[in-house]
Write an enzyme that holds these catalytic residues in place. Structure first.
Site, PDB file in Angstrom:
ATOM      1  N   GLY A  27       0.838  -1.210   0.000  1.00  0.00           N
ATOM      2  CA  GLY A  27       0.000   0.000   0.000  1.00  0.00           C
ATOM      3  C   GLY A  27       0.868   1.254   0.000  1.00  0.00           C
ATOM      4  O   GLY A  27       0.654   2.180  -0.792  1.00  0.00           O
ATOM      5  N   HIS A  28       1.884   1.285   0.881  1.00  0.00           N
ATOM      6  CA  HIS A  28       2.795   2.431   0.902  1.00  0.00           C
ATOM      7  C   HIS A  28       3.503   2.579  -0.451  1.00  0.00           C
ATOM      8  O   HIS A  28       3.684   3.687  -0.958  1.00  0.00           O
ATOM      9  CB  HIS A  28       3.888   2.243   1.965  1.00  0.00           C
ATOM     10  CG  HIS A  28       3.391   2.255   3.379  1.00  0.00           C
ATOM     11  ND1 HIS A  28       3.474   1.157   4.196  1.00  0.00           N
ATOM     12  CD2 HIS A  28       2.824   3.243   4.114  1.00  0.00           C
ATOM     13  CE1 HIS A  28       2.980   1.457   5.391  1.00  0.00           C
ATOM     14  NE2 HIS A  28       2.571   2.710   5.367  1.00  0.00           N
ATOM     15  N   GLY A 138      -3.106   7.556   1.747  1.00  0.00           N
ATOM     16  CA  GLY A 138      -3.988   6.474   1.333  1.00  0.00           C
ATOM     17  C   GLY A 138      -5.421   6.696   1.810  1.00  0.00           C
ATOM     18  O   GLY A 138      -5.650   7.196   2.911  1.00  0.00           O
ATOM     19  N   LYS A 140      -7.304   4.390   2.673  1.00  0.00           N
ATOM     20  CA  LYS A 140      -7.569   3.429   3.752  1.00  0.00           C
ATOM     21  C   LYS A 140      -7.799   4.188   5.064  1.00  0.00           C
ATOM     22  O   LYS A 140      -8.656   3.836   5.855  1.00  0.00           O
ATOM     23  CB  LYS A 140      -6.396   2.461   3.818  1.00  0.00           C
ATOM     24  CG  LYS A 140      -6.017   1.931   5.137  1.00  0.00           C
ATOM     25  CD  LYS A 140      -6.747   0.689   5.529  1.00  0.00           C
ATOM     26  CE  LYS A 140      -6.213   0.072   6.799  1.00  0.00           C
ATOM     27  NZ  LYS A 140      -5.495   0.954   7.668  1.00  0.00           N
ATOM     28  N   GLN A 144      -8.308  10.420   8.179  1.00  0.00           N
ATOM     29  CA  GLN A 144      -7.020  11.127   8.177  1.00  0.00           C
ATOM     30  C   GLN A 144      -6.859  11.963   6.907  1.00  0.00           C
ATOM     31  O   GLN A 144      -6.398  13.112   6.951  1.00  0.00           O
ATOM     32  CB  GLN A 144      -5.888  10.106   8.286  1.00  0.00           C
ATOM     33  CG  GLN A 144      -4.509  10.667   7.981  1.00  0.00           C
ATOM     34  CD  GLN A 144      -3.417   9.684   8.316  1.00  0.00           C
ATOM     35  OE1 GLN A 144      -3.110   9.488   9.463  1.00  0.00           O
ATOM     36  NE2 GLN A 144      -2.795   9.074   7.313  1.00  0.00           N
TER      37      GLN A 144
END
Ligand code: PAF
Length: 284
Positions: A27-28, A138, A140, A144
């Site tokens: 993901g990163h 992200g 996800k 945030q």
């Protein structure tokens, strides 16, 4: 870092920042690749930020592997790995914090009251340090992303905040450094999050517009597995995060569930058919 950023800016280079807490996963790396496409220079920060962890949270236990992270970023040809210490980021006498009035009072902010203040503070600092034209986060961590976007707008930071799609394992589990806490045998419980979201997406696409009915289904899916403890299951406005009761426009469904000692989060857009179907009215 600031001197390097100034030099790049003088040369007319476009800088992208990818802020992370390390223990990098695919993901990163997808964020790094997106940053690479959108900019000339890519700065990846790794900093396990103590101010976004509350008392009793997993600051000490947070997984760390800087050497592996360094190798992964070298393979992605990131230009700078920025790895500050806690003493550099918060030196003796440090006393400034960035806080938001509304967005943190929903979803994860209710059970993690200091979290988003810590995130907004450290991201503001990282942006001033790396001087990027864009920073990538992200989806996800959807709340945030909204907090950072709002903070950047409210403080007139001259940076574009870019959201990138969630990357999932082949079985649907959203990638997260905290998946490392999952014990063997807890996978079926962890998979209830993505299963509940996919089911909700289908229900809404097929015309269900009662948020309570969609939530009840998701709760049942999650609770069907032992080892799950729900923190929240919400359907909310995708900008304000206020609860939505009638799904008559695109909304966001967000979940937080404890599986053993891992607190997992996930979210998805729910999009009703247009115009909303009348097949399943309030009376059905
Ligand atoms: O998402 C994270 O890894 C962190 O919250 C961030 C954005 C790097 C701030 O510490």
């Amino acid at each position: 870092m600031q001197a390097q950023a100034d030099a790049w800016r003088l040369e007319g280079r476009r800088i992208a920042l990818v802020p992370t807490m390390g223990f990098l996963h695919a993901g990163h790396l997808s964020l790094v690749r997106l940053a690479r496409k959108m900019a000339d220079k890519v700065v990846v920060s790794i900093f396990v930020n103590p101010t976004q962890f509350g008392p009793g949270e997993d600051l000490e236990a947070y997984p760390r592997d800087p050497e592996r992270d360094r190798a992964l970023l070298a393979a992605e040809a990131a230009d700078v790995l920025f790895l500050p210490s806690v003493a550099e980021m918060y030196p003796e006498g440090y006393q400034t914090r960035v806080s938001l009035d509304r967005l943190p009072h929903h979803l994860c902010g209710l059970s993690r009251p200091v979290h988003f203040g810590g995130v907004a503070t450290v991201v503001a600092k990282l942006i001033h340090i790396a001087k990027p034209q864009l920073a990538v986060f992200g989806e996800k961590d959807y709340q945030q992303l909204l907090v950072v976007r709002r903070m950047a707008r409210d403080l007139n930071l001259d940076v574009e905040i870019v959201g990138a799609p969630t990357v999932r394992e082949s079985d649907g589990l959203a990638m997260s450094s905290r998946n490392a806490y999952l014990a063997e045998g807890q996978r079926p419980a962890a998979l209830t999050l993505s299963r509940a979201l996919n089911h909700a997406r289908k229900q809404v696409a097929e015309g269900e517009h009662r948020a309570a009915a969609v939530i009840a289904n998701a709760v049942a899916t999650i609770q069907a597995e032992a080892d799950t403890a729900i923190d929240y299951v919400k359907i909310c406005d995708p900008e304000t995060l206020e609860d939505v009761s009638v799904i008559d426009r695109p909304v966001r469904m967000a979940l937080a569930v404890k599986v053993g000692r891992s607190r997992l989060i996930d979210n998805m857009a729910l999009v009703p058919p247009h115009p909303p179907s009348s097949a399943q009215g309030e009376t059905s």
